[in-house]
Design an enzyme around this catalytic site. Structure first.
Site, mmCIF file in Angstrom:
data_model
loop_
_atom_site.group_PDB
_atom_site.id
_atom_site.type_symbol
_atom_site.label_atom_id
_atom_site.label_comp_id
_atom_site.label_asym_id
_atom_site.label_seq_id
_atom_site.Cartn_x
_atom_site.Cartn_y
_atom_site.Cartn_z
ATOM 1 C CB ALA A 70 33.621 35.737 32.045
ATOM 2 N N GLY A 115 35.579 37.360 36.340
ATOM 3 C CA GLY A 115 34.607 38.552 36.152
ATOM 4 C C GLY A 115 34.170 38.573 37.524
ATOM 5 C CD GLU A 118 37.232 42.290 35.621
ATOM 6 O OE1 GLU A 118 37.336 42.021 34.990
ATOM 7 O OE2 GLU A 118 37.206 40.684 35.315
ATOM 8 C CD GLU A 138 40.275 37.525 34.181
ATOM 9 O OE1 GLU A 138 39.127 38.442 34.075
ATOM 10 O OE2 GLU A 138 41.612 37.767 35.206
#
Length: 264
Positions: A70, A115, A118, A138
């Site tokens: 992210a 991300g 993911e 994270e």
């Protein structure tokens, strides 16, 4: 839709019934920001409704990253309310990719972190270059994965292995990702897209409704107990028995010829 339209964060082209989507923010290692999510949603919505596209390849521009995670600047500005909204937005877009009805092959070149990892896990299959590095770091930011990582990772590698990666924020190489089942195949970097296309063409040769049915059965069944999951499978099997493609496939087999699929 003109897939080669001017996207701000993506590149997209379609050849031989295969769409190739490239995350195109190489200066920030293809980090995922709000604009990326908007454009992923738009392009996957269009692709899911386009019968001329049978398989999607998803990769990142440059050799360093598939997607490094992210956008940290965006994350730093979130609070409890905006953070939950951000997570739900990412989850919705990744779920769209997962359930778009077309096989989506993640072609992981370099870093797939946070991300980015993911995003890869939301794809149907994952091919990795030998230089790929994957992880969910994270916890190092005081966070948990917010785009489905805590749910898809244990489904792919098992609860214990998933917790080890989640709790340590460890980054692993392609060979370890393959051993754990996080990726399906590891290839030399220069062979990544070639191998992905080979796999895509093998899928394109199959009956499109049956391919979509396999994806639907696995996704729906994975959320159910075995007895209910068997009912889902039987329902999809029955539905496909009434299609023109099933009639064509069985006739072609008996007549010893190649089938001609119509997706009907």
């Amino acid at each position: 839709m003109n897939y080669e339209t001017t996207w701000e964060t993506l590149l997209c082209e379609v050849n031989e019934q295969i769409a190739t989507i490239t995350l195109n923010r190489p200066k920030v290692l293809n980090a995922l920001n709000a604009r990326v999510f908007d454009e992923l949603e738009a392009v996957f919505t269009a692709l899911s409704n386009d019968p001329s596209v049978r398989v999607v390849l998803l990769t990142g521009s440059g050799e360093k990253a598939f997607a490094a995670g992210a956008d940290i600047n965006e994350l730093a500005a979130t609070d409890a309310t905006t953070g939950e909204a951000k997570a739900r937005r990412g989850q919705a877009v990744f779920r769209l990719i997962e359930t778009c009805g077309k096989p989506v092959i993640a072609c992981i070149n370099g870093f797939a972190l946070g991300g980015g990892c993911e995003l890869a896990m939301a794809c149907t299959l994952r091919l990795a270059s030998e230089t790929a590095r994957l992880g969910q770091p994270e916890v190092k930011l005081g966070l948990v994965p917010g785009y489905g990582g805590t749910q898809r990772l244990p489904r792919l590698v098992g609860q214990s292995a998933a917790l080890r990666l989640l709790l340590t924020g460890e980054m692993i190489g392609a060979a370890e990702a393959l051993r754990l089942g996080l990726v399906d195949e590891v290839v030399p970097t220069e062979r990544l897209m070639t191998r992905a296309k080979e796999l895509a063409l093998a899928i394109v040769a199959m009956a499109p409704l049956a391919v979509a049915g396999c994806i639907e059965a696995v996704l729906r069944g994975s959320e159910l107990g075995i007895d209910d999951a068997m009912k889902v499978e039987a329902s999809i099997f029955g539905r496909l028995c009434g299609t023109a493609d099933k009639a064509e496939g069985t006739a072609a087999f008996l007549e010893k010829r190649a089938p001609k699929w119509t997706a009907r």
